[in-house]
Scaffold this motif. Structure first.
Motif, PDB file in Angstrom:
ATOM      1  N   HIS A  42      10.679  39.402  50.571  1.00  0.00           N
ATOM      2  CA  HIS A  42      10.577  38.012  50.124  1.00  0.00           C
ATOM      3  C   HIS A  42      11.933  37.516  49.632  1.00  0.00           C
ATOM      4  O   HIS A  42      12.386  36.422  50.004  1.00  0.00           O
ATOM      5  N   SER A 114       3.359  35.393  52.526  1.00  0.00           N
ATOM      6  CA  SER A 114       2.798  36.703  52.857  1.00  0.00           C
ATOM      7  C   SER A 114       1.351  36.514  53.292  1.00  0.00           C
ATOM      8  O   SER A 114       0.805  35.406  53.210  1.00  0.00           O
ATOM      9  N   GLN A 143       6.796  36.753  55.983  1.00  0.00           N
ATOM     10  CA  GLN A 143       7.447  38.022  55.672  1.00  0.00           C
ATOM     11  C   GLN A 143       6.701  39.200  56.300  1.00  0.00           C
ATOM     12  O   GLN A 143       7.022  40.349  56.051  1.00  0.00           O
ATOM     13  N   GLU A 144       5.738  38.891  57.167  1.00  0.00           N
ATOM     14  CA  GLU A 144       4.958  39.920  57.854  1.00  0.00           C
ATOM     15  C   GLU A 144       5.427  40.130  59.292  1.00  0.00           C
ATOM     16  O   GLU A 144       5.295  41.206  59.845  1.00  0.00           O
TER      17      GLU A 144
END
Length: 193
Positions: A42, A114, A143-144
């Protein structure tokens, strides 16, 4: 700072507590909500987005300023103060009651999302942001996986969306007349540590 979940605060009380707090808190219509710390990914993505925005603004000598996640936004219609991951304003930022840490006229807002925050970022948070008259564009950076969603206001109630999945993509920032590279956001970030 210890805050009872049922306690209601005025804006002035919140701002005073926040000025002396070691951690960040958002204000949600009388309730103070502590923000959780960000993950390594992040923080990397947030920093890279800010870098890319500053790079393109500087390269084009464009009339914008970028702020990090330390800048609060006031959302009057929902009685909120929130900390997005990045904010772009014109060279004439408008500050809440002349405070230099709270803006009211974001042009572009970026959230690093997220799996656990995606529904809120796309739903209630986006609805709150849309109540801001200056707000024109929204980027949600995953962020995945390699994925950036871009929302752009075409008219008062019409928003266009585009999704970017390839590191070779250029992400247009229509509100600014610029674009940033997807690779610049994700290069060197290990999404699956």
């Amino acid at each position: 700072m210890t805050i009872a979940a049922s306690q209601i605060f005025t804006i002035e009380e919140y701002l005073e507590l926040e000025a002396h707090s070691l951690s960040k808190h958002e204000y949600h219509n009388g309730k103070i909500v502590e923000m959780s710390g960000g993950t390594v990914v992040h923080n990397q993505l947030g920093g890279k987005v800010i870098t890319q925005l500053n790079n393109v603004i500087d390269a084009h000598d464009a009339p914008f300023q970028v702020y990090s996640s330390d800048m609060k936004i006031r959302i009057e219609s929902n009685n909120r103060f929130v900390y997005p991951d990045a904010v772009v304003v014109t060279l004439n930022p408008e500050f809440y009651k002349k405070r230099r840490d709270i803006i009211t006229n974001p042009l572009l807002i970026v959230e690093v999302s997220s799996n656990s925050s995606a529904a809120f970022d796309l739903g209630d948070k986006f609805n709150m942001y849309r109540s801001l008259s200056a707000f024109q564009e929204y980027l949600i950076v995953s962020q995945e996986k390699y994925h950036v969603s871009r929302f752009y206001r075409e008219s008062a109630d019409l928003w266009r969306t585009s999704d970017y999945y390839n590191l070779e993509d250029m992400i247009p920032l229509q509100s600014m007349g610029l674009e940033i590279p997807m690779l610049g956001i994700y290069k060197g970030v290990d999404l699956n540590p």
